[in-house]
Design a protein around this motif. Structure first.
Motif, mmCIF file in Angstrom:
data_model
loop_
_atom_site.group_PDB
_atom_site.id
_atom_site.type_symbol
_atom_site.label_atom_id
_atom_site.label_comp_id
_atom_site.label_asym_id
_atom_site.label_seq_id
_atom_site.Cartn_x
_atom_site.Cartn_y
_atom_site.Cartn_z
ATOM 1 N N MET A 173 0.825 -1.210 0.000
ATOM 2 C CA MET A 173 0.000 0.000 0.000
ATOM 3 C C MET A 173 0.861 1.264 0.000
ATOM 4 O O MET A 173 0.597 2.207 -0.747
ATOM 5 C CB MET A 173 -0.953 -0.011 1.195
ATOM 6 N N VAL A 174 1.900 1.286 0.849
ATOM 7 C CA VAL A 174 2.758 2.470 0.932
ATOM 8 C C VAL A 174 3.494 2.698 -0.389
ATOM 9 O O VAL A 174 3.519 3.812 -0.924
ATOM 10 C CB VAL A 174 3.757 2.328 2.093
ATOM 11 N N SER A 175 4.109 1.637 -0.921
ATOM 12 C CA SER A 175 4.861 1.783 -2.172
ATOM 13 C C SER A 175 3.933 2.110 -3.336
ATOM 14 O O SER A 175 4.254 2.952 -4.182
ATOM 15 C CB SER A 175 5.661 0.508 -2.469
ATOM 16 N N GLY A 176 2.763 1.465 -3.383
ATOM 17 C CA GLY A 176 1.814 1.753 -4.454
ATOM 18 C C GLY A 176 1.304 3.179 -4.401
ATOM 19 O O GLY A 176 1.203 3.857 -5.432
ATOM 20 N N LEU A 177 0.997 3.665 -3.176
ATOM 21 C CA LEU A 177 0.532 5.038 -3.024
ATOM 22 C C LEU A 177 1.608 6.017 -3.457
ATOM 23 O O LEU A 177 1.323 7.009 -4.144
ATOM 24 C CB LEU A 177 0.135 5.287 -1.570
ATOM 25 N N TRP A 178 2.864 5.750 -3.074
ATOM 26 C CA TRP A 178 3.947 6.663 -3.442
ATOM 27 C C TRP A 178 4.091 6.726 -4.957
ATOM 28 O O TRP A 178 4.250 7.811 -5.532
ATOM 29 C CB TRP A 178 5.263 6.219 -2.812
ATOM 30 N N MET A 179 4.039 5.570 -5.622
ATOM 31 C CA MET A 179 4.249 5.544 -7.067
ATOM 32 C C MET A 179 3.136 6.264 -7.824
ATOM 33 O O MET A 179 3.401 7.009 -8.769
ATOM 34 C CB MET A 179 4.400 4.100 -7.551
ATOM 35 N N VAL A 180 1.879 6.042 -7.420
ATOM 36 C CA VAL A 180 0.789 6.677 -8.163
ATOM 37 C C VAL A 180 0.661 8.155 -7.813
ATOM 38 O O VAL A 180 0.049 8.925 -8.564
ATOM 39 C CB VAL A 180 -0.555 5.963 -7.898
ATOM 40 N N ALA A 181 1.244 8.587 -6.676
ATOM 41 C CA ALA A 181 1.159 9.995 -6.279
ATOM 42 C C ALA A 181 2.159 10.869 -7.021
ATOM 43 O O ALA A 181 2.035 12.096 -7.012
ATOM 44 C CB ALA A 181 1.377 10.124 -4.771
ATOM 45 N N ARG A 182 3.172 10.248 -7.641
ATOM 46 C CA ARG A 182 4.186 11.019 -8.358
ATOM 47 C C ARG A 182 3.845 11.099 -9.842
ATOM 48 O O ARG A 182 3.623 10.072 -10.485
ATOM 49 C CB ARG A 182 5.573 10.368 -8.213
ATOM 50 N N PRO A 183 3.799 12.284 -10.447
ATOM 51 C CA PRO A 183 3.592 12.372 -11.901
ATOM 52 C C PRO A 183 4.722 11.637 -12.624
ATOM 53 O O PRO A 183 5.902 11.850 -12.342
ATOM 54 C CB PRO A 183 3.634 13.885 -12.176
ATOM 55 N N ILE A 184 4.367 10.762 -13.552
ATOM 56 C CA ILE A 184 5.373 9.944 -14.215
ATOM 57 C C ILE A 184 6.335 10.800 -15.036
ATOM 58 O O ILE A 184 7.510 10.453 -15.196
ATOM 59 C CB ILE A 184 4.699 8.873 -15.106
ATOM 60 N N GLU A 185 5.877 11.964 -15.517
ATOM 61 C CA GLU A 185 6.766 12.856 -16.260
ATOM 62 C C GLU A 185 7.858 13.411 -15.345
ATOM 63 O O GLU A 185 8.997 13.600 -15.767
ATOM 64 C CB GLU A 185 5.971 14.009 -16.880
ATOM 65 N N GLU A 186 7.508 13.666 -14.084
ATOM 66 C CA GLU A 186 8.497 14.141 -13.118
ATOM 67 C C GLU A 186 9.511 13.056 -12.814
ATOM 68 O O GLU A 186 10.705 13.324 -12.677
ATOM 69 C CB GLU A 186 7.781 14.581 -11.838
ATOM 70 N N VAL A 187 9.027 11.816 -12.685
ATOM 71 C CA VAL A 187 9.912 10.690 -12.410
ATOM 72 C C VAL A 187 10.893 10.491 -13.560
ATOM 73 O O VAL A 187 12.096 10.290 -13.349
ATOM 74 C CB VAL A 187 9.083 9.406 -12.173
ATOM 75 N N ARG A 188 10.400 10.556 -14.763
ATOM 76 C CA ARG A 188 11.241 10.325 -15.946
ATOM 77 C C ARG A 188 12.110 11.521 -16.306
ATOM 78 O O ARG A 188 13.014 11.404 -17.144
ATOM 79 C CB ARG A 188 10.355 9.965 -17.134
ATOM 80 N N GLY A 189 11.852 12.672 -15.715
ATOM 81 C CA GLY A 189 12.632 13.858 -16.040
ATOM 82 C C GLY A 189 12.355 14.380 -17.434
ATOM 83 O O GLY A 189 13.252 14.910 -18.098
ATOM 84 N N THR A 190 11.090 14.266 -17.865
ATOM 85 C CA THR A 190 10.739 14.689 -19.219
ATOM 86 C C THR A 190 11.076 16.150 -19.467
ATOM 87 O O THR A 190 11.587 16.516 -20.537
ATOM 88 C CB THR A 190 9.234 14.450 -19.461
ATOM 89 N N ALA A 191 10.819 17.001 -18.459
ATOM 90 C CA ALA A 191 11.062 18.432 -18.627
ATOM 91 C C ALA A 191 12.548 18.779 -18.649
ATOM 92 O O ALA A 191 12.912 19.897 -19.029
ATOM 93 C CB ALA A 191 10.369 19.208 -17.509
ATOM 94 N N LEU A 192 13.405 17.832 -18.257
ATOM 95 C CA LEU A 192 14.843 18.091 -18.224
ATOM 96 C C LEU A 192 15.532 17.748 -19.542
ATOM 97 O O LEU A 192 16.663 18.161 -19.773
ATOM 98 C CB LEU A 192 15.499 17.283 -17.105
ATOM 99 N N ARG A 193 14.855 16.991 -20.393
ATOM 100 C CA ARG A 193 15.489 16.493 -21.612
ATOM 101 C C ARG A 193 15.435 17.536 -22.726
ATOM 102 O O ARG A 193 14.379 18.087 -23.032
ATOM 103 C CB ARG A 193 14.794 15.215 -22.093
ATOM 104 N N ALA A 194 16.575 17.769 -23.314
ATOM 105 C CA ALA A 194 16.629 18.674 -24.460
ATOM 106 C C ALA A 194 16.103 17.955 -25.703
ATOM 107 O O ALA A 194 16.294 16.740 -25.851
ATOM 108 C CB ALA A 194 18.059 19.139 -24.702
#
Length: 223
Positions: A26-47
């Motif tokens: 429950m804790v790990s699942g909640l943490w994962m779904v609470a984070r925007p996947i674009e933030e996790v992947r660093g989409t905004a950081l990629r040139a």
């Protein structure tokens, strides 16, 4: 009464045994779904990929079975997969093989892969035999670390960007490993520990559902 008491004890023991992994799930699942996947992947950081500037003549390297053309250090190069599976780079004009990037070029390529990159805090050469867990690819690479705790991996033979890993990605990856109970490799979703605890949790749920109607006492009608 005896059957109900036995079921209650069984339910209690199953809850104690399976309670800890359920809490982890429950804790790990909640943490994962609470984070925007674009933030996790660093989409905004990629040139964005640099626009290709094609030479007047393109010469593919000899012995390549797959080719990709990209810009590296303001020059077009071939990323070639050879018949033996090796991945190298070659000059797009002459087709001649180019050496893999050194540390200085790895820094330059890592900076070019990011938008407004912060300062580089360190560079480490890694091997295909023992790649970092966060890379997940058996390739020789340069790990370029930035001040914002982002890691960019540059292929030590082809110069290609293999991965960009943010601090959020590493936390996400750790939570995923906790979720599937594989903190070592973080990829095995089919092992005895996970299957066993999942079966215990299912059994506890079934016993609880059986107990529910047995535990509801009917009220006596008032005379």
């Amino acid at each position: 009464m005896t059957a109900r008491r036995t079921l209650r004890r069984l339910h209690l023991w199953l809850a104690w045994i399976a309670g800890v992994p359920i809490l982890f799930w429950m804790v790990s699942g909640l943490w994962m779904v609470a984070r925007p996947i674009e933030e996790v992947r660093g989409t905004a950081l990629r040139a964005p990929a640099a626009a290709l500037v094609l030479p007047s003549r393109l010469t593919p390297p000899v012995g390549a079975r797959a080719l990709t053309l990209e810009m590296q250090a303001a020059r077009p190069v071939w990323i070639a997969t050879l018949t033996d599976g090796a991945i190298v780079r070659a000059d797009a004009t002459t087709g001649r093989s180019l050496p893999g990037p050194d540390e200085g070029e790895a820094r330059m390529l890592a900076n070019a892969a990011r938008i407004a990159p912060p300062a580089i805090t360190g560079v480490t050469r890694t091997t295909a035999a023992a790649p970092p867990l966060e890379l997940r690819r058996p390739r020789p690479a340069w790990q370029v670390r930035f001040a914002d705790e982002t890691h960019v991996y540059i292929d030590a033979q082809s110069g290609a960007v293999l991965a960009l890993r943010t601090a959020q990605w590493r936390w996400f990856d750790w939570m995923w490993g906790l979720h599937i109970m594989d903190l070592g490799g973080r990829e095995d979703t089919h092992h005895a520990l996970l299957i066993g605890f999942a079966a215990l949790a299912l059994a506890g749920t079934i016993v609880g559902l059986v107990l529910l109607p047995l535990s509801v006492r009917r009220r006596r009608p008032r005379g």
